[in-house]
Design a protein around this motif. Structure first.
Motif, PDB file in Angstrom:
ATOM      1  N   GLU A   1       1.148   4.327  -2.408  1.00  0.00           N
ATOM      2  CA  GLU A   1       0.680   5.841  -2.439  1.00  0.00           C
ATOM      3  C   GLU A   1       1.909   6.511  -2.811  1.00  0.00           C
ATOM      4  OE1 GLU A   1      -2.189   7.285  -1.074  1.00  0.00           O
ATOM      5  OE2 GLU A   1      -3.286   5.619  -2.216  1.00  0.00           O
TER       6      GLU A   1
ATOM      7  N   ARG B   1      -5.564   0.374  -3.099  1.00  0.00           N
ATOM      8  CA  ARG B   1      -5.755   1.875  -2.712  1.00  0.00           C
ATOM      9  C   ARG B   1      -6.676   1.853  -2.192  1.00  0.00           C
ATOM     10  NH1 ARG B   1      -4.843   6.551  -6.547  1.00  0.00           N
ATOM     11  NH2 ARG B   1      -3.439   7.590  -5.204  1.00  0.00           N
TER      12      ARG B   1
ATOM     13  N   TYR C   1       0.868  -1.466  -0.257  1.00  0.00           N
ATOM     14  CA  TYR C   1      -0.488  -0.001   0.417  1.00  0.00           C
ATOM     15  C   TYR C   1       0.986   0.893   0.181  1.00  0.00           C
ATOM     16  CZ  TYR C   1      -2.998   3.285   1.246  1.00  0.00           C
ATOM     17  OH  TYR C   1      -4.089   4.926   1.800  1.00  0.00           O
TER      18      TYR C   1
ATOM     19  N   THR D   1      -3.549  -2.592  -7.706  1.00  0.00           N
ATOM     20  CA  THR D   1      -3.172  -1.232  -7.599  1.00  0.00           C
ATOM     21  C   THR D   1      -4.383  -0.698  -7.346  1.00  0.00           C
ATOM     22  OG1 THR D   1      -1.192  -1.416  -9.173  1.00  0.00           O
ATOM     23  CG2 THR D   1      -2.088   0.892  -8.238  1.00  0.00           C
TER      24      THR D   1
END
Length: 370
Positions: free
Chosen positions: A178, A323, A174, A319
């Motif tokens: 980011e 997210r 994660y 992804t």
């Protein structure tokens, strides 16, 4: 499964569909394109086991007398449903082919950039004038469906299973996502930057590849050098290797020989993969990771042509989901067992069986919005 099907429909056939699929077929069709694809893909073994005449004619599909088995029993109804799905899928593909042939090559290239359109363009006039060429086209698309759907679905299922079992790795994943995306949505140019996402996917594929073995045929007389097996613990200190373990054996393979690569054995060989039974995505972040010992996509000149497509699809899906959601093992469906080791828990959560590919029984995952 639904997400992968939508991707296959769009990239393979240029057919857009919604997450909540419309179950009403268009005029002249018995079921929708989505339904026919799903039915066909999920029942390939049944199609292969039964003789060709079962699927050959519309009257045969309606009556469906299979060795005295009527369409009223469970198997008979399943066969009948599958026969209809194959027939409907063929009709859809013929309609799409006719639609493709009505457009100019330039228009197809600009506006209809899917695999089906590209295959039609590549075959040129042959596909318009010859039934064998049309059959080749439909066969190619079926292989794309089979190879691009079930394998991707299962690989992603195992990947999210490993992510759920390793919360520390999930946090690293994660944070990496980011750091790459910051406050924007991902684009294709981000794919090469999301290195840890790809590493997680490849490590899951190493531990749970699509197939158990990989068949090859020797095109010519060949000689291979095989190294002796090494106990896992001996790799930490090469001085522990005995003379037997240092030995090499020469193996002659005559032309025409059938050879099976044992994928699981290669992927768990400690000579190439230290701690081979551990989930360690960082091994794929090393630029010198042993590419010759990773054969989930086959290897050599006949390696999987869809590898890049599969990797881009996986990176995008992982992804977007990580997210937005935290993934964990559902405690109601898979409660903790006192005294159970991490490996035992992993084996229980990722319990599998061999179908066309290595298939999870059903991984009990819980997605919680972040």
């Amino acid at each position: 499964m639904t997400l992968s099907m939508l991707i296959i429909m769009a990239a393979g056939f240029g057919q857009a569909d919604s997450w909540v699929a419309d179950t009403r077929p268009p005029p002249g069709q018995a079921i929708t394109f989505h339904q026919s694809l799903l039915e066909v893909i999920n029942n390939v073994p049944l199609r292969a086991l039964l003789p060709q005449w079962v699927w050959g004619s519309q009257s045969g599909q309606n009556v469906l007398a299979v060795g005295g088995l009527s369409g009223r029993g469970w198997l008979g109804k399943r066969v009948q449903r599958l026969a209809v799905a194959y027939s409907e899928l063929a009709m859809y593909m013929k309609e799409m082919l006719n639609d493709e042939l009505e457009h100019s090559p330039g228009q197809k290239q600009r506006e209809r950039g899917n695999i089906f359109s590209n295959l039609v363009s590549a075959m040129g006039n042959d596909v318009e004038n010859a039934d064998p060429s049309k059959n080749d086209l439909f066969g190619d698309m079926f292989i794309f469906l089979l190879g691009g759907f079930e394998t991707s679905v299962h690989a992603l299922a195992y990947t999210f299973g490993f992510i759920a079992l390793d919360q520390e790795e999930q946090q690293l994943l994660y944070d990496h996502i980011e750091s790459v995306l910051e406050d924007r949505e991902p684009t294709y140019t981000d794919i090469s930057k999301l290195t840890r996402v790809l590493a997680v996917f490849l490590e899951a594929l190493r531990l749970y590849p699509a197939g158990a073995s990989l068949p090859k045929t020797a095109a010519e007389d060949s000689t291979f050098t095989a190294k002796a097996a090494i106990p896992e613990g001996d790799l930490a200190d090469p001085s522990n290797l005995g003379e037997k373990e240092k030995r090499q054996t020469t193996v002659f393979v005559p032309k025409g020989s059938e050879v099976l690569y044992d994928i699981a054995a290669v992927h768990h060989n400690p000579r190439y993969w230290p701690e081979p039974y551990s989930f360690k995505p960082e091994r794929f972040l090393d630029p010198n990771w042993p590419k010759e010992a990773f054969i989930s996509f086959s290897t050599g000149s006949r390696g999987c042509m869809g590898r890049r497509f599969a990797e881009v699809e996986a990176i995008a899906i992982i992804t977007l989901i990580i997210r937005r959601y935290k993934v964990s093992v559902d405690p109601l469906l898979c409660p903790d067992v006192v005294g159970e080791s991490k490996v035992q828990r992993r084996d229980r959560v990722l319990k599998s069986y061999l179908h066309i590919t290595i298939t999870p029984h059903g991984i009990p995952l819980l997605f919680t919005k972040r």
